[in-house]
Scaffold this motif. Structure first.
Motif, PDB file in Angstrom:
ATOM      1  N   GLY A 141      16.901  15.589  23.794  1.00  0.00           N
ATOM      2  CA  GLY A 141      17.851  15.111  22.808  1.00  0.00           C
ATOM      3  C   GLY A 141      18.875  14.184  23.438  1.00  0.00           C
ATOM      4  O   GLY A 141      18.856  13.923  24.647  1.00  0.00           O
ATOM      5  N   CYS A 142      19.768  13.689  22.598  1.00  0.00           N
ATOM      6  CA  CYS A 142      20.780  12.745  23.066  1.00  0.00           C
ATOM      7  C   CYS A 142      22.125  13.150  22.463  1.00  0.00           C
ATOM      8  O   CYS A 142      22.203  13.455  21.274  1.00  0.00           O
ATOM      9  CB  CYS A 142      20.367  11.352  22.597  1.00  0.00           C
ATOM     10  N   HIS A 143      23.140  13.206  23.300  1.00  0.00           N
ATOM     11  CA  HIS A 143      24.467  13.621  22.837  1.00  0.00           C
ATOM     12  C   HIS A 143      25.465  12.519  23.171  1.00  0.00           C
ATOM     13  O   HIS A 143      25.598  12.132  24.335  1.00  0.00           O
ATOM     14  CB  HIS A 143      24.853  14.940  23.531  1.00  0.00           C
ATOM     15  N   GLY A 144      26.149  12.008  22.163  1.00  0.00           N
ATOM     16  CA  GLY A 144      27.075  10.888  22.350  1.00  0.00           C
ATOM     17  C   GLY A 144      28.301  11.302  23.158  1.00  0.00           C
ATOM     18  O   GLY A 144      28.733  12.454  23.124  1.00  0.00           O
ATOM     19  N   TYR A 145      28.859  10.342  23.867  1.00  0.00           N
ATOM     20  CA  TYR A 145      30.009  10.627  24.743  1.00  0.00           C
ATOM     21  C   TYR A 145      31.287  10.820  23.942  1.00  0.00           C
ATOM     22  O   TYR A 145      31.592  10.022  23.053  1.00  0.00           O
ATOM     23  CB  TYR A 145      30.187   9.478  25.739  1.00  0.00           C
ATOM     24  N   GLU A 146      32.027  11.874  24.262  1.00  0.00           N
ATOM     25  CA  GLU A 146      33.290  12.177  23.563  1.00  0.00           C
ATOM     26  C   GLU A 146      34.443  12.341  24.543  1.00  0.00           C
ATOM     27  O   GLU A 146      35.456  12.941  24.204  1.00  0.00           O
ATOM     28  CB  GLU A 146      33.139  13.476  22.755  1.00  0.00           C
ATOM     29  N   GLY A 147      34.282  11.866  25.789  1.00  0.00           N
ATOM     30  CA  GLY A 147      35.290  12.138  26.813  1.00  0.00           C
ATOM     31  C   GLY A 147      34.950  13.439  27.519  1.00  0.00           C
ATOM     32  O   GLY A 147      33.938  14.080  27.222  1.00  0.00           O
TER      33      GLY A 147
END
Ligand SMILES: [Zn+2]
Length: 254
Positions: A141-147
């Motif tokens: 899967g892919c998880h977007g960057y949130e800091g």
């Protein structure tokens, strides 16, 4: 004719003491294979029969982590029992969320390797360009960057993104794998790292790339998900990895 290897001998990891030993091995192996990031990043494993998991003491190099120094946390982030060191807050957010949401997962390993961070910045992600990469094709899967993961809310989005997957590309950040067992999670981490290193090496040449054809990719995916059990592969290589630690780092079990 299709032949298969004999079944791998299962490693018994039934008690907290077993989990401490084998998770400490993961830290030592991450350091040995150059997959550590000073004192940062984390690997965790569920404590059998408890709503708790073990994670690294924040402040130690991975080649300093021992079975006894691992910190036990509950799913509210409280230390269970006594601990000489505190745990890492972002480690709790990431590992606590995934272990709570995925009862099928008993170990989570997160890395910030050079190749892993590099591939996490590619819009194309991981390409099924070789045998290492195909194992992860459509299973990552892919998880977007949130800091930096200090917000508890991010756990919900990590759970959404890891659902049904064996690994995550954490965009602009690094890689993460999960496993039903500690050896299986380490197996995925080792080969996801190889995948990232090879892809970045290939792209760095700037030369034309030969991709396997789609039918071969599909057939190889089928081999990985049926004929070759990743947990078994992890268990098959684990005794050799423990021998590697025993011969190179004689005090690692203390
Ligand atoms: Zn991280």
């Amino acid at each position: 004719m299709i032949i298969q290897d004999a079944p791998a001998k299962k490693i018994t990891i039934d008690t907290e003491g077993d989990v401490r030993l084998h998770l400490a091995a993961v830290y030592r192996l991450l350091a040995h294979f150059g997959m550590d990031d000073l004192i940062f990043t984390h690997a965790s494993a569920r404590v059998p029969g408890e709503d708790a998991f073990l994670i690294n003491p924040f402040g130690l190099f991975f080649n300093e982590v021992s079975p006894a120094s691992l910190v036990k946390l509950d799913f509210d982030g409280n230390v269970v029992g006594s601990a000489r060191h505190a745990a890492n807050a972002a480690g709790f957010v990431i590992h606590g969320a995934i272990l709570r949401a995925r009862p099928d997962v008993n170990c989570v390993i997160h890395t910030h390797t050079r190749a892993g961070v590099a591939i996490s910045c590619l819009a194309d992600g991981i390409l099924p360009m070789n045998q290492f990469a195909i194992e992860f094709h459509e299973r990552i899967g892919c998880h977007g960057y949130e800091g930096i993961a200090f917000n508890m809310d991010e756990g919900e989005r990590l759970d959404r993104d890891i659902k049904g997957k064996i690994a995550l590309v954490l965009r602009n950040h690094g890689l993460l794998t999960v496993g039903a067992t500690i050896p299986a999670a380490f197996y995925f981490t080792y080969y996801l790292e190889q995948t990232a290193r090879v892809q970045m090496d290939v792209l760095a040449t700037g030369r034309a790339i030969t991709m396997p054809d789609e039918a071969t990719i599909a057939a190889t995916m089928q081999q990985y998900t049926s004929a070759r059990d990743p947990a078994a592969a992890g268990h098959r290589m684990w005794p050799a990895l423990l021998r590697l630690l025993d011969s190179n780092y004689p005090n690692w079990r203390d």
